[in-house]
Write an enzyme that holds these catalytic residues in place. Structure first.
Site, PDB file in Angstrom:
ATOM      1  N   GLY A   1       0.811  -1.209   0.000  1.00 44.00           N
ATOM      2  CA  GLY A   1       0.000   0.000   0.000  1.00 44.00           C
ATOM      3  C   GLY A   1       0.844   1.259   0.000  1.00 44.00           C
ATOM      4  O   GLY A   1       1.861   1.330   0.679  1.00 44.00           O
ATOM      5  N   GLY A   2       0.427   2.224  -0.806  1.00 46.57           N
ATOM      6  CA  GLY A   2       1.075   3.523  -0.799  1.00 46.57           C
ATOM      7  C   GLY A   2       2.326   3.649  -1.654  1.00 46.57           C
ATOM      8  O   GLY A   2       3.016   4.659  -1.583  1.00 46.57           O
TER       9      GLY A   2
ATOM     10  N   GLY B   1       2.345   3.608  -5.033  1.00 50.92           N
ATOM     11  CA  GLY B   1       2.066   4.265  -6.313  1.00 50.92           C
ATOM     12  C   GLY B   1       1.515   3.376  -7.405  1.00 50.92           C
ATOM     13  O   GLY B   1       1.596   3.712  -8.587  1.00 50.92           O
ATOM     14  N   LYS B   2       0.915   2.248  -7.027  1.00 47.63           N
ATOM     15  CA  LYS B   2       0.371   1.322  -8.025  1.00 47.63           C
ATOM     16  C   LYS B   2      -0.686   1.989  -8.893  1.00 47.63           C
ATOM     17  O   LYS B   2      -0.674   1.849 -10.116  1.00 47.63           O
ATOM     18  CB  LYS B   2      -0.242   0.093  -7.338  1.00 47.63           C
ATOM     19  CG  LYS B   2       0.721  -0.738  -6.545  1.00 47.63           C
ATOM     20  CD  LYS B   2       0.033  -1.876  -5.826  1.00 47.63           C
ATOM     21  CE  LYS B   2      -0.961  -1.428  -4.791  1.00 47.63           C
ATOM     22  NZ  LYS B   2      -0.412  -0.729  -3.636  1.00 47.63           N
ATOM     23  N   THR B   3      -1.594   2.712  -8.275  1.00 47.12           N
ATOM     24  CA  THR B   3      -2.684   3.346  -9.012  1.00 47.12           C
ATOM     25  C   THR B   3      -2.144   4.433  -9.936  1.00 47.12           C
ATOM     26  O   THR B   3      -2.530   4.500 -11.110  1.00 47.12           O
ATOM     27  CB  THR B   3      -3.721   3.924  -8.040  1.00 47.12           C
ATOM     28  OG1 THR B   3      -4.258   2.851  -7.268  1.00 47.12           O
ATOM     29  CG2 THR B   3      -4.849   4.623  -8.774  1.00 47.12           C
TER      30      THR B   3
ATOM     31  N   ASP C   1      -8.918  -2.690  -6.320  1.00 47.89           N
ATOM     32  CA  ASP C   1      -8.784  -2.069  -5.002  1.00 47.89           C
ATOM     33  C   ASP C   1     -10.151  -1.607  -4.500  1.00 47.89           C
ATOM     34  O   ASP C   1     -10.822  -0.823  -5.173  1.00 47.89           O
ATOM     35  CB  ASP C   1      -7.834  -0.877  -5.104  1.00 47.89           C
ATOM     36  CG  ASP C   1      -7.506  -0.247  -3.766  1.00 47.89           C
ATOM     37  OD1 ASP C   1      -8.174  -0.564  -2.759  1.00 47.89           O
ATOM     38  OD2 ASP C   1      -6.585   0.572  -3.728  1.00 47.89           O
TER      39      ASP C   1
END
Length: 132
Positions: free
Chosen positions: A48-49, A51-53, A76
């Site tokens: 999480g956090g 930068g995948k998106t 997600d």
């Protein structure tokens, strides 16, 4: 100072930064991905956090700009892909992105609906041949 573009580990030696013998090119990773008509699916994963998106949204736009038809999908439950693309893409169906002529769609999967659909198919008495 600007950093040089990130290059593929296949093309560059991580220790020296020199081109590896037999490497195809000095293209960036994104350029290599965009240039390849053979690839069909890219999966971005990580903690999480990280930068995948953001990476998925920007990679999708870049690939679409290079002429690829693109569907950016998020599983997600936070549904932040729609925020990144500044558009409602919820509902589990591909949505053409507004404000562009690019062939790019976004989709946020409704996990609960997908789970119910899978359970219905899995409990169906149909054989694989009958299902088509």
């Amino acid at each position: 100072a600007l950093h040089p573009p990130v290059t593929s580990p296949v093309a560059m030696c991580p220790a020296t930064g020199e081109k590896v013998s037999g490497a195809a090119s000095d293209q960036t990773i994104v350029e290599e991905l965009a240039a390849s008509p053979q690839r069909k699916y890219f999966m971005v994963s990580g903690k999480g956090g990280v930068g995948k998106t953001s990476l998925s949204a920007s990679l999708g736009v870049k690939l679409a700009m290079e002429g690829h038809r693109v569907l950016v999908v998020s599983t997600d439950p936070a549904h932040s892909l729609g925020d990144s693309l500044d558009q409602d893409i919820s509902g589990g169906k591909p949505v053409p992105l507004e404000g562009t002529d690019l062939e790019i769609w976004g989709m946020e999967i409704d996990i609960e609906a997908a789970k119910k659909e899978f359970q219905a198919v899995a409990s169906s008495p149909k054989t694989k041949e009958e299902a088509g």
